[in-house]
Design a protein around this motif. Structure first.
Motif, short mmCIF file in Angstrom:
data_model
loop_
_atom_site.label_atom_id
_atom_site.label_comp_id
_atom_site.label_asym_id
_atom_site.label_seq_id
_atom_site.Cartn_x
_atom_site.Cartn_y
_atom_site.Cartn_z
N MET A 1 -4.78 -1.98 -3.90
CA MET A 1 -3.77 -1.33 -4.72
C MET A 1 -3.63 -0.12 -3.75
N SER A 2 -2.42 0.50 -4.24
CA SER A 2 -2.30 1.87 -3.69
C SER A 2 -3.19 2.92 -4.30
N SER A 3 -3.75 3.67 -3.18
CA SER A 3 -4.68 4.84 -3.85
C SER A 3 -3.98 6.04 -4.30
N ILE A 4 -2.75 5.99 -4.44
CA ILE A 4 -1.92 6.95 -5.11
C ILE A 4 -1.48 6.25 -6.38
N PRO A 5 -1.96 6.60 -7.53
CA PRO A 5 -1.64 5.93 -8.71
C PRO A 5 0.03 6.17 -9.10
N LEU A 6 0.32 5.09 -9.78
CA LEU A 6 1.79 5.01 -10.03
C LEU A 6 1.94 5.91 -11.59
N LEU A 7 3.05 6.69 -11.73
CA LEU A 7 3.15 7.35 -13.06
C LEU A 7 3.97 6.67 -14.04
N GLN A 8 3.68 6.28 -15.07
CA GLN A 8 4.33 5.62 -16.22
C GLN A 8 4.80 6.58 -17.35
N LEU A 9 5.92 6.40 -17.84
CA LEU A 9 6.37 7.09 -18.78
C LEU A 9 6.33 6.13 -20.25
N PHE A 298 -2.48 -15.20 -1.03
CA PHE A 298 -3.47 -14.24 -0.27
C PHE A 298 -4.85 -13.98 -0.85
N GLY A 299 -4.55 -13.88 -2.41
CA GLY A 299 -5.81 -13.53 -3.09
C GLY A 299 -5.65 -12.13 -3.58
N GLN A 300 -6.46 -11.50 -4.24
CA GLN A 300 -6.10 -9.96 -4.67
C GLN A 300 -6.55 -9.30 -3.84
N SER A 301 -5.79 -8.34 -3.62
CA SER A 301 -6.17 -7.18 -2.31
C SER A 301 -5.39 -5.91 -2.58
N GLY A 302 -5.97 -4.96 -1.89
CA GLY A 302 -5.67 -3.60 -2.10
C GLY A 302 -4.39 -3.45 -0.62
N LEU A 314 2.53 -2.80 2.40
CA LEU A 314 1.69 -3.29 3.02
C LEU A 314 0.63 -2.51 3.71
N ASP A 315 -0.51 -2.54 3.51
CA ASP A 315 -1.35 -1.62 4.32
C ASP A 315 -2.76 -2.57 4.89
N PRO A 316 -2.72 -2.76 6.03
CA PRO A 316 -3.89 -3.59 6.60
C PRO A 316 -5.38 -2.80 6.71
N ALA A 317 -5.19 -1.50 6.55
CA ALA A 317 -6.61 -0.62 6.35
C ALA A 317 -7.02 -1.22 5.25
N GLN A 318 -6.72 -1.65 4.32
CA GLN A 318 -6.99 -2.02 2.93
C GLN A 318 -7.66 -3.47 3.06
N LEU A 319 -7.53 -4.26 4.11
CA LEU A 319 -8.07 -5.45 3.97
C LEU A 319 -9.48 -5.63 3.71
N ASP A 320 -10.02 -6.64 3.28
CA ASP A 320 -11.46 -6.65 2.92
C ASP A 320 -12.27 -6.84 4.58
N ARG A 321 -11.45 -7.20 5.50
CA ARG A 321 -12.11 -7.28 6.79
C ARG A 321 -10.93 -6.99 7.51
N LEU A 322 -11.14 -5.84 8.50
CA LEU A 322 -9.84 -5.40 9.41
C LEU A 322 -10.12 -6.08 10.81
N ALA A 323 -9.46 -7.18 10.81
CA ALA A 323 -9.42 -7.98 12.08
C ALA A 323 -8.26 -8.82 12.15
N PRO A 324 -7.75 -8.94 13.50
CA PRO A 324 -6.52 -9.71 13.82
C PRO A 324 -6.13 -10.85 12.87
N ASP A 325 -7.17 -11.98 12.57
CA ASP A 325 -6.73 -12.88 12.07
C ASP A 325 -6.40 -12.65 10.50
N ARG A 326 -7.08 -11.56 10.19
CA ARG A 326 -6.63 -11.45 8.51
C ARG A 326 -5.30 -10.54 8.57
N VAL A 327 -4.75 -9.80 9.58
CA VAL A 327 -3.59 -9.06 9.61
C VAL A 327 -2.46 -10.23 9.59
N THR A 328 -2.82 -11.35 10.81
CA THR A 328 -1.71 -12.25 10.65
C THR A 328 -1.68 -12.91 9.55
#
Length: 361
Positions: A1-9, A298-302, A314-328
């Motif tokens: 998920m985004s590390s900056i929360p959304l603001l809801q009214l 893809f499954g739940q992911s940030g 899309l933020d590949p830095a938040q993948l459970d494993r930062l590797a080429p195959d996961r980015v692909t």
């Protein structure tokens, strides 16, 4: 998920006219508009239609707190224009599952409302098994009346829910002064109601809240959670982000930045300074739909999620494993999710370009 929360009214009105006026005034400064439970009861599902009409580019939540007939009420909410709807935590599992089924069919989302739920974690484990992804941790109006304050025990439960993989919304008397209490929690959404619509200048209040959220959650980060990447992985994360940006473009999608004025992904003064790529949704598709379809594939992911009603990230830095195959895999899942939603995207081109960039890993 985004590390900056959304603001809801939260539009907890009992009359539709003032609610529509407030939504129109505040919409530019918030991310999500909630058609509150009192308004849903007072004005019916028409309230959702009216708010959608004046806020076409926002995520709309129908806070129905559905206790039964989950599929029917979910369909009513989504047909009226809601992206999200709530089911009360005490509802039978059959109600939860029927609401989720309709949400999956429509590419929308169901949130479990935890008001009054005892043994939250036990229920959460059951909801997790049937596909619930979002929860609302709620300090209710009546609790506020009896001076029930936010406490460290609340934070412990919220943290456990997040660690289980849930996207958690927090609500209940949220003010700008209270925001630092939640600063160390990667919550997904923060709801404010009276702090905005009871303020002398609601638009200014919403703007200040949103600014404070970005300052508090983004102060030590360059984007959506990239501070979690170790320094030694910075180059890999940057390369992954470049691969995603180029891959997204070759899918046939538009970024929210104008690349014509960018000196390039490898330049120090590039436009995208973080590992986050913000992507404009194709016409007729919402960010909530894209995120839902991506989660299914893809499954739940940030590594992905909505930014606004028509922009996802899309933020590949938040993948459970930062590797080429996961980015692909992330790129392929993005293309296939959009294809399932009826969008004309070139999945092969996007994946091929991603792999070409990642060859320098």
């Amino acid at each position: 998920m985004s590390s900056i929360p959304l603001l809801q009214l939260a539009l907890d009105y009992i009359s539709l006219g003032p609610a529509v006026a407030m939504a129109t005034t505040v919409a530019p400064h918030v991310d999500v508009i909630e058609v509150g439970t009192p308004l849903c009861k007072a004005a019916g599902i028409q309230a959702v239609r009216e708010i959608r009409a004046v806020c076409p580019d926002k995520i709309i939540l129908a806070d129905l707190k559905t206790p039964d007939v989950g599929g029917l009420e979910a369909a009513m909410a989504f047909d009226a224009g809601a992206d999200w709807m709530t089911v009360i935590g005490g509802a039978p599992m059959a109600t939860v599952e029927s609401a989720l089924e309709v949400a999956r069919q429509r590419g929308r989302e169901v949130l479990m409302e935890l008001t009054g739920v005892r043994d939250i974690l036990a229920h959460a484990r059951e909801w997790k098994q049937v596909g619930v992804q979002r929860m609302v941790y709620h300090r209710g109006w009546d609790e506020q009346t009896f001076n029930r304050e936010w406490a460290e025990d609340d934070k412990v439960i919220i943290r456990q829910l997040i660690d289980m993989g849930f996207k958690v919304t927090v609500t209940g008397g949220i003010t700008i002064e209270l925001l630092p209490f939640f600063r160390d929690l990667p919550v997904s959404v923060i709801i404010a109601g009276r702090a905005i619509h009871k303020a002398p200048d609601p638009a200014a209040s919403a703007r200040e809240l949103r600014s404070a959220i970005h300052r508090l959650w983004g102060s030590s980060q360059s984007g959506y959670g990239t501070a979690s990447v170790a320094q030694s992985d910075t180059r890999a994360a940057d390369l992954a982000a470049k691969a995603v940006r180029w891959g997204v473009s070759d899918l046939g999608l538009l970024l929210t930045v104008d690349g014509r004025s960018c000196p390039g992904c490898d330049a120090p003064d590039r436009l995208c300074q973080s590992t986050v790529t913000q992507v404009q949704c194709p016409p007729g598709v919402s960010a909530a739909q894209v995120a839902q379809a991506l989660a299914h594939i893809f499954g739940q992911s940030g590594a992905f999620g909505p930014v606004s009603a028509d922009v996802f990230y899309l933020d590949p830095a938040q993948l459970d494993r930062l590797a080429p195959d996961r980015v692909t895999e992330l790129m392929a899942a993005t293309g296939n999710a959009l294809r399932q939603l009826g969008c004309a995207v070139d999945v092969n081109a996007g994946v091929s370009t991603t792999n070409r960039i990642l060859a320098a890993w």
